[in-house]
Design a protein around this motif. Structure first.
Motif, PDB file in Angstrom:
ATOM      1  N   ASN B 250       0.808  -1.237   0.000  1.00  0.00           N
ATOM      2  CA  ASN B 250       0.000   0.000   0.000  1.00  0.00           C
ATOM      3  C   ASN B 250       0.827   1.266   0.000  1.00  0.00           C
ATOM      4  OD1 ASN B 250      -2.175  -1.559   0.209  1.00  0.00           O
ATOM      5  ND2 ASN B 250      -2.653  -1.072   2.330  1.00  0.00           N
ATOM      6  N   HIS B 261      -3.100   3.634  -5.665  1.00  0.00           N
ATOM      7  CA  HIS B 261      -2.704   3.362  -4.282  1.00  0.00           C
ATOM      8  C   HIS B 261      -3.597   4.155  -3.335  1.00  0.00           C
ATOM      9  CE1 HIS B 261       1.292   2.125  -5.979  1.00  0.00           C
ATOM     10  NE2 HIS B 261       1.167   1.224  -5.039  1.00  0.00           N
ATOM     11  N   LEU B 262      -3.746   5.407  -3.686  1.00  0.00           N
ATOM     12  CA  LEU B 262      -4.522   6.302  -2.824  1.00  0.00           C
ATOM     13  C   LEU B 262      -5.980   5.841  -2.736  1.00  0.00           C
ATOM     14  CD1 LEU B 262      -4.567   8.941  -1.186  1.00  0.00           C
ATOM     15  CD2 LEU B 262      -5.082  10.140  -3.282  1.00  0.00           C
ATOM     16  N   ASN B 264      -7.161   2.907  -3.285  1.00  0.00           N
ATOM     17  CA  ASN B 264      -7.187   1.639  -2.557  1.00  0.00           C
ATOM     18  C   ASN B 264      -7.151   1.906  -1.047  1.00  0.00           C
ATOM     19  OD1 ASN B 264      -6.839  -1.333  -2.498  1.00  0.00           O
ATOM     20  ND2 ASN B 264      -4.911  -0.777  -1.543  1.00  0.00           N
ATOM     21  N   ASN B 265      -6.274   2.812  -0.627  1.00  0.00           N
ATOM     22  CA  ASN B 265      -6.145   3.093   0.807  1.00  0.00           C
ATOM     23  C   ASN B 265      -7.357   3.854   1.347  1.00  0.00           C
ATOM     24  OD1 ASN B 265      -3.713   1.860   0.569  1.00  0.00           O
ATOM     25  ND2 ASN B 265      -2.511   3.743   0.509  1.00  0.00           N
ATOM     26  N   TRP B 266      -7.916   4.709   0.528  1.00  0.00           N
ATOM     27  CA  TRP B 266      -9.137   5.416   0.955  1.00  0.00           C
ATOM     28  C   TRP B 266     -10.279   4.430   1.157  1.00  0.00           C
ATOM     29  CZ3 TRP B 266      -8.881  10.246  -2.783  1.00  0.00           C
ATOM     30  CH2 TRP B 266      -8.169  11.264  -2.134  1.00  0.00           C
ATOM     31  N   PHE B 267     -10.312   3.427   0.304  1.00  0.00           N
ATOM     32  CA  PHE B 267     -11.391   2.451   0.463  1.00  0.00           C
ATOM     33  C   PHE B 267     -11.207   1.666   1.758  1.00  0.00           C
ATOM     34  CE2 PHE B 267     -13.558  -1.640  -0.559  1.00  0.00           C
ATOM     35  CZ  PHE B 267     -14.837  -1.124  -0.568  1.00  0.00           C
ATOM     36  N   LEU B 268      -9.954   1.356   2.070  1.00  0.00           N
ATOM     37  CA  LEU B 268      -9.678   0.642   3.326  1.00  0.00           C
ATOM     38  C   LEU B 268     -10.106   1.478   4.520  1.00  0.00           C
ATOM     39  CD1 LEU B 268      -6.161  -0.926   2.730  1.00  0.00           C
ATOM     40  CD2 LEU B 268      -8.288  -2.132   3.071  1.00  0.00           C
ATOM     41  N   ASP B 269      -9.993   2.771   4.352  1.00  0.00           N
ATOM     42  CA  ASP B 269     -10.325   3.719   5.408  1.00  0.00           C
ATOM     43  C   ASP B 269     -11.791   4.115   5.382  1.00  0.00           C
ATOM     44  OD1 ASP B 269      -8.562   4.395   7.268  1.00  0.00           O
ATOM     45  OD2 ASP B 269      -8.166   6.413   6.535  1.00  0.00           O
ATOM     46  N   LEU B 270     -12.504   3.599   4.424  1.00  0.00           N
ATOM     47  CA  LEU B 270     -13.922   3.907   4.196  1.00  0.00           C
ATOM     48  C   LEU B 270     -14.137   5.400   3.895  1.00  0.00           C
ATOM     49  CD1 LEU B 270     -16.189   1.810   4.164  1.00  0.00           C
ATOM     50  CD2 LEU B 270     -16.932   2.667   6.351  1.00  0.00           C
ATOM     51  N   SER B 271     -13.127   6.032   3.306  1.00  0.00           N
ATOM     52  CA  SER B 271     -13.263   7.445   2.934  1.00  0.00           C
ATOM     53  C   SER B 271     -13.958   7.540   1.570  1.00  0.00           C
ATOM     54  CB  SER B 271     -11.893   8.116   2.876  1.00  0.00           C
ATOM     55  OG  SER B 271     -11.291   8.071   4.124  1.00  0.00           O
ATOM     56  N   VAL B 272     -15.202   7.162   1.554  1.00  0.00           N
ATOM     57  CA  VAL B 272     -15.944   7.077   0.290  1.00  0.00           C
ATOM     58  C   VAL B 272     -16.101   8.455  -0.339  1.00  0.00           C
ATOM     59  CG1 VAL B 272     -18.069   6.224  -0.758  1.00  0.00           C
ATOM     60  CG2 VAL B 272     -17.168   5.134   1.257  1.00  0.00           C
TER      61      VAL B 272
END
Lengths: 771, 301
Positions: B250, B261-262, B264-272
């Motif tokens: 990541n 990358h960004l 993908n990481n936003w999705f992990l963070d639920l920053s929809v």
């Protein structure tokens, strides 16, 4: 000609549409086999019980669990068996292992008749009950330089010692220590069979006092015997084999049974297993219990049938091990088990044809990784609420190659689709983000209620409060300590100070630390210092640099070779255990090395009252002391199983009840690892600590031993004060931890420079934080 | 009825019959298009519409927040870095890929048929290698103790930590070109084959040299193909993330931290919210680029 073509085209379209729509439908999880019973598992229970089938939706019939009280006098069971006349005979020690009792129940475990066993000066760890007359063989250690014997206990409690003249020595012993030990024993077909540390099975001549090896074709591969009438089930490393007790011949291999049994050994005690078998009315019928439930298997059959689902029963707690399974008829079973705290349990299972196959009330609990604490919490709630189906979902079950990221993405998708769980275990999940996004609801009132009821370590639970609201609460916690030889001053403080202190301890070739691997050392220091690294821009570069430099000093101090540090070389699968959150008492490992002079100082986690008792035991054997290892002014703790409720479960009383139960003294009493956040449960743990002796030998054959005692009032007071002083949780972020451990380990092993390691961590953490 | 009136009626009837035939043909065409369009609508257009909606609402509570999400995204340093890296990657890779592949395609085109087929297959081989194997190759090649550093050591050059220094960007560019070169060559070859041989012959009779043939005949006649190749190469450049992610996770070296990358990481963070705004911006940039490309082609045509 045109019409058939059109018809065919239409038909094809219809098929595609139906297939597509069916494939997309996720409406009925039960239909997809997600819920128990959908795959016919509980249906099997009905069939086994002779009840008719029903549609999965409103099917009825399930085994209901009842916990039966064991005799008060017995604290540690060493043997239990159902006799031919239907009575149950049990042998067990009292709490202090001062008295041995023989208990007999003629009403399926409802009540017990007690008789004292006059076992003299023997030291027995196991008892094999003879089902023919209720007598028992008491078994223990066989030392080559001492008289080897077994005790034959008659039903009236009298014991006759029988000398064993030809017991072989332990082949894998180190140095002069070749003490052999019976790891498993049982009566089958009127004969006594036992398995020793060498992994061989013997038949005992109870008249002449000799043993003779049987089924030699299995070699040194057997680790357990389970008697089944005239057959013996041999648990081997490659699976289960059945042996005819009459002549010791092996029956044909049943791979279906082996596959179904799953993991057979539980924990470190090889005398108890993660599975237990019993025989039905005919010799072909085998019933067994494991953590998936109770099953039926016909020898040679192509499948096994699940009678009772482990997800709805206490046997589903994988931290428990089974002592015996008894079958009275198709509708009544009894399971004897021992939990990870060493508490003996007896569960009765009776088939209720009116109980729904799956309880209508459901509660979903999600955790990224499974842990004993969670299993114990779920098991406790299931026990208290048999009308509730607790669906525990583990993101990374370990059975597949799902990564943490994959699991979190799946969870996030479910949350966004409105199908999220009710209870979230936030360990490893982006808890802060969930809080910001309003995924979690405020549980401050539940925490406050638990505090007023039993008292909580509010320094731990309140560490997660923000503006009066609490969105997560840890169920347990642990801390890091330094355990050291007498005369060593205070250890800890800033990383530079720690490095200076340990450097000063180095005197000649004598090692200061035991051979820890890089990751283990970094985990320890991460727990102590990570909280101080947090900065607005990401990570404090200087603080991180100091910690890694100190880690390097500690790592290289004793000049261990990389090979010596391999966790698998001497300590077994320590690394695996650590990763699976099952080994928190690493300070204990180092302290054991201190006893045999292979270390002066041990840094590691102190994770339960049990380990504190252990440390005091070690310090009695070799004078020393332990203290909280803290950074500069920051006393950190590691939270375990941080629970939160999702906003969707805000009005879900079941979810709140689950959290209340998990925080209550009763709930906490079921949990093994970590210190309890509940003061009442913590006090009980201190009060009820078990006393025992520990002995062993180091890799050079150096023997050691010490006595583990309950905590004295003074010790308890000191421990309580230490736990109350903890104030800051570690930087509990999986991404940061992985980066620091990964890059840091490379630096400690000399694969990269300090600049490179620090640079990579700082750059990546800054990127992470800036997202 | 007068003759002229008769003619008019007949003409109208013919027109009506023609209209009817055209209408039926159009309706049939639409019917054939409908399933495909429905699929695109269900799996792309409608979800993208939802992404656009989400880019204007808060992640929690779903309240309308105007352009706040866009402002947040523009102010996000990780987004700025990822956007910069992605743009840099596309600007470096696209010309390099187009140039190398065209040169190689011209060389291959001059070979005999048998050799041409062998070359085509050889060039397409990287596309057939699964991403997991490519990642393994990357590791073998570019690890600190890997093959490339082994070669450098033989030459007396100090080893390079390829994946943790600025060299990671060069590795990423190399990987993209290596993987896509063959495919682009095949596209070029298809374009070259579409130019009639007779045109070259006529030009050569008129005294045109190789360069003149290339610039005056080959390139102009391959314009539609160039457009396709550029667009496909652009879209393929976003697929390089898979290898970068599998090798470096990541949080790779900052020069190869891409927009994917960004996201993908936003999705992990639920920053929809941020993810939606970022996606809309990316779609606008790609759409805008393709549109400009198309317009310039049309204008030149």
């Amino acid at each position: 000609m045109k019409k058939p073509k059109k018809l065919a085209a239409l038909l094809l379209c219809a098929c595609m549409a139906v297939t597509g729509l069916t494939g997309c439908s996720g409406k009925d999880e039960a239909a997809n086999g997600d819920a128990p019973g959908a795959d016919g598992t509980e249906g099997g229970a009905k069939d086994a019980a002779g009840d008719g089938g029903d549609a999965a939706g409103n099917a009825k019939g399930r085994f209901i669990e009842t916990e039966l009280a064991l005799p008060e006098a017995v604290s540690t069971l060493i043997g239990v068996r159902m006799c031919d006349d239907g009575s149950i005979v049990m042998l067990g020690y009292d709490e202090n292992r001062a008295s041995l009792y023989r208990e007999c129940s003629k009403d399926q475990g409802e009540s017990w008749e007690e008789a004292s066993v006059d076992y003299g000066d023997g030291s027995y760890s196991q008892a094999a009950v003879n089902p023919a007359d209720g007598s028992a063989a008491l078994l223990g250690y066989f030392q080559s330089n001492a008289e080897a014997y077994i005790g034959l206990a008659a039903p009236d409690g009298s014991v006759k010692k029988l000398a064993i003249t030809n017991m072989p020595a332990y082949e894998g012993g180190s140095g002069d220590d070749d003490t052999n030990m019976i790891v498993s024993a049982g009566y089958a077909g009127g004969k006594l069979f036992l398995v020793d540390l060498n992994g061989r099975i013997y038949e005992v001549d109870t008249e002449g006092g000799t043993v003779s090896e049987v089924s030699q074709s299995l070699g040194a591969d057997v680790f357990g015997v389970i008697p089944l009438k005239d057959t013996v089930a041999l648990l081997t490393k490659s699976g289960v084999r059945l042996m005819d007790a009459a002549d010791g011949t092996l029956l044909s291999e049943d791979t279906v049974l082996t596959d179904a049994l799953g993991v057979m050994v539980n924990g470190n005690d090889s005398a108890i297993f993660g599975v237990m078998l019993t025989m039905g009315e005919s010799t072909e019928e085998i019933y067994f219990v494991n953590h998936d439930g109770i099953f039926y298997h016909k020898q040679g059959g192509s499948t096994t049938e699940q009678l009772a689902n482990g997800e709805l029963m206490s046997v589903g707690d994988t931290s428990t091990a089974f002592r015996d399974l008894m079958r009275f008829d198709d509708e009544h079973f009894l399971v004897f088990s021992v939990d990870s705290l060493g508490n003996e349990r007896c569960y009765g299972y009776a088939y209720d044809k009116d109980a729904p196959v799956v309880p209508e009330k459901q509660l979903s609990v999600y955790a990224l990784e499974d842990s004993q604490i969670l299993q114990q919490a779920v098991s406790m709630f299931r026990k208290q609420n048999q009308d509730v189906f607790v669906k525990k979902t583990i993101g990374m079950s370990g059975d597949d190659s799902v990564t943490a990221e994959d699991a979190i993405k799946t969870l996030n998708t479910q949350i966004m689709a409105g199908n999220g769980p009710d209870v979230l275990v936030l360990d490893g999940l982006p808890a802060d983000s969930y809080m910001e996004k309003g995924i979690l609801c405020d549980i401050a009132d539940i925490v406050a209620d638990a505090d007023s009821a039993d008292g909580l370590f509010t320094n731990i639970t309140d560490a997660y409060k923000k503006d009066g609201a609490a969105y997560q609460v840890p169920l347990r916690f642990y801390c890091t300590v330094a355990e050291k030889d007498d005369g060593i001053g205070q250890v800890g403080g800033a990383p530079e100070k720690l490095a200076e202190t340990v450097k000063a301890l180095k005197d000649g070739d004598a090692p200061v630390f035991y051979a820890q691997c890089a990751e283990m050392l970094l985990y320890t220091l991460y727990d102590v210092y990570s909280a101080s690294w947090k900065s607005e821009a990401g990570i404090d570069e200087q603080a991180l640099r100091s910690t890694l430099e100190a880690a390097k000093t500690l790592y290289e101090l004793d000049g261990y070779e990389e090979k010596e540090r391999e966790p698998h070389s001497y300590y077994g699968d320590v690394w695996g255990l650590y990763q699976n959150q099952t080994l928190y008492g690493t300070v204990d490992t180092g302290s054991s090395e201190r006893i045999i002079g292979r270390a002066k100082l041990s840094l590691g986690t102190l994770s339960s009252v049990h380990f504190v008792q252990d440390l005091y035991g070690i310090e009695n054997a070799k004078p020393g002391s332990f203290e909280l290892l803290c950074g500069e002014g920051q006393k950190t703790f590691v939270p375990l199983v941080c629970m939160g409720l999702t906003e969707a479960a805000k009005d879900n009383e079941l979810a709140k009840d689950f959290l209340r139960a998990a925080l209550s003294a009763e709930g906490q009493a079921q949990m093994t690892y970590g210190f309890s956040v509940n003061r009442k449960a913590y006090a009980a743990e201190c009060e009820n600590g078990k006393e025992y002796s520990i002995g062993g030998s180091g890799p050079d054959g150096i023997q050691f031993g010490y006595e583990v005692k309950k905590l004295s009032g003074e010790q308890k007071q000191a421990l309580t004060e230490m736990l109350e002083s903890l104030e800051t949780p570690i930087w509990n972020d999986r991404v940061v931890m992985d980066l620091v451990i990964g890059e840091g380990a490379g630096y400690l092993r000399g694969e990269k420079s300090l600049e490179d390691a620090v640079g990579a961590i700082v750059q990546k953490v800054r990127l992470y934080v800036s997202e | 009825m007068s003759p002229s009136r008769k003619r008019r009626v007949k003409k109208t009837a013919v027109r009506r019959a023609g209209f009817h035939r055209n209408g039926r043909r159009k309706a049939a065409g639409l019917l054939f298009l409908l399933p495909g369009f429905a699929g695109i609508a269900v799996f792309y257009l409608i979800p993208f519409g939802d992404v656009v909606r989400r880019s204007f609402v808060q992640a929690s509570g779903g309240r309308f927040c105007g352009a706040d999400n866009y402002r947040t995204v523009f102010g996000n340093t990780a987004f700025q870095l990822a956007a910069k890296n992605t743009a840099r990657f596309v600007l470096v890779c696209l010309p390099l890929l187009l140039l190398f592949s065209l040169l190689l395609a011209l060389l291959v085109n001059g070979l005999g048929n048998k050799l041409k087929t062998v070359c085509k297959s050889a060039f397409l081989l990287p596309m057939a290698i699964p991403a997991a194997s490519v990642v393994l190759l990357w590791r073998l090649m570019f690890d600190l103790h890997g093959f490339v550093n082994g070669l450098l050591a033989l030459a007396g050059i100090a080893p390079v930590d390829w994946m943790n220094t600025g060299a990671a960007f060069a590795v990423l560019v190399f990987s993209y070109i290596w993987k896509n070169l063959g495919y682009t060559i095949v596209l070029w070859l298809a374009g070259l084959a579409s130019v009639p041989e007779s045109v070259y012959e006529a030009a050569q009779i008129d005294g045109a040299g190789r360069a003149a043939c290339f610039f005056k005949i080959t390139l102009p006649l391959m314009k539609p193909m160039i457009f396709t190749i550029v667009v496909l190469s652009l879209l393929n450049s976003f697929k390089v993330f898979r290898e970068a992610y599998l090798v470096s996770g990541n949080y790779p070296q900052e020069d190869i931290y891409l927009l994917q990358h960004l996201f993908n990481n936003w999705f992990l963070d639920l920053s929809v919210d941020k993810m939606a705004a970022g996606s809309v911006l990316l779609a606008l940039v790609i759409g805008g680029f393709v549109w400009i490309l198309q317009r310039s082609w049309e204008e030149e045509g």
